[in-house]
Design a protein around this motif. Structure first.
Motif, PDB file in Angstrom:
ATOM      1  N   ASN A 154       1.073   3.813  -3.177  1.00 45.07           N
ATOM      2  CA  ASN A 154       0.696   5.210  -3.005  1.00 45.07           C
ATOM      3  C   ASN A 154       1.725   6.155  -3.607  1.00 45.07           C
ATOM      4  O   ASN A 154       1.396   7.258  -4.041  1.00 45.07           O
ATOM      5  CB  ASN A 154       0.491   5.504  -1.512  1.00 45.07           C
TER       6      ASN A 154
ATOM      7  N   LYS B 138       0.810  -1.229   0.000  1.00 49.33           N
ATOM      8  CA  LYS B 138       0.000   0.000   0.000  1.00 49.33           C
ATOM      9  C   LYS B 138       0.842   1.277   0.000  1.00 49.33           C
ATOM     10  O   LYS B 138       0.535   2.209  -0.726  1.00 49.33           O
ATOM     11  CB  LYS B 138      -1.003   0.002   1.151  1.00 49.33           C
ATOM     12  N   GLU B 139       1.922   1.339   0.765  1.00 45.93           N
ATOM     13  CA  GLU B 139       2.738   2.559   0.784  1.00 45.93           C
ATOM     14  C   GLU B 139       3.472   2.748  -0.542  1.00 45.93           C
ATOM     15  O   GLU B 139       3.526   3.858  -1.075  1.00 45.93           O
ATOM     16  CB  GLU B 139       3.750   2.536   1.939  1.00 45.93           C
TER      17      GLU B 139
END
Length: 146
Positions: A125, A121-122
């Motif tokens: 992003n 997810k990071e």
């Protein structure tokens, strides 16, 4: 306008060949570079250049130095990076290459399956776009030319 695309990701499947073939079929003006796909050469390059090393730790360090230099040169010359995360293999090198692309301010297309949404997810992003398939990544590149 030709683009140089760095293809980061595991070297055990044929995803690169699939993407290259589809790019040729679509007549997209793309050139491709990426990590050393010959696993034995990648592991042995330090000793091939520097000679036999005293142990596996130093052998790996020597190989890593040469491989990191190669990656740095090719990535700096690229216009965009595609980083593929699959489900089967460990993805440490892919994560390192994707992070390097971000650090170098290279446009980054991240390919990851739905099962890796949470662990990536990071990184997702920070990518310019995250897709789930090679075909979707190729669509993003094709859109540049429309």
């Amino acid at each position: 306008m030709d683009l140089i695309v760095y293809l980061a990701g595991e070297i055990h499947t044929s995803w690169r060949e699939e993407l290259k073939r589809k790019a040729v079929e679509r007549e997209l003006p793309l050139s491709f570079v990426g990590p050393q796909e010959n696993h034995d050469l990648s592991d042995d390059i330090g000793e091939n250049i520097l000679g036999t090393q005293p142990n596996n730790v130093i052998k790996d360090d020597a190989a890593s130095s040469v491989n990191n230099l190669r990656t740095q040169v090719l990535m700096q010359k690229s216009d965009v990076v595609i980083a593929l995360f699959g489900e089967k293999y460990k993805q440490w090198n892919t994560a390192m290459d994707a992070s390097a692309a971000i650090t170098l301010n290279k446009p980054l297309i991240l390919i990851r399956p739905d099962s890796l949404v949470h662990p990536l997810k990071e990184l997702s992003n920070r990518a310019n776009i995250t897709v789930e398939t090679v075909d979707q990544a190729l669509e993003v590149l094709a859109y540049i030319y429309e």
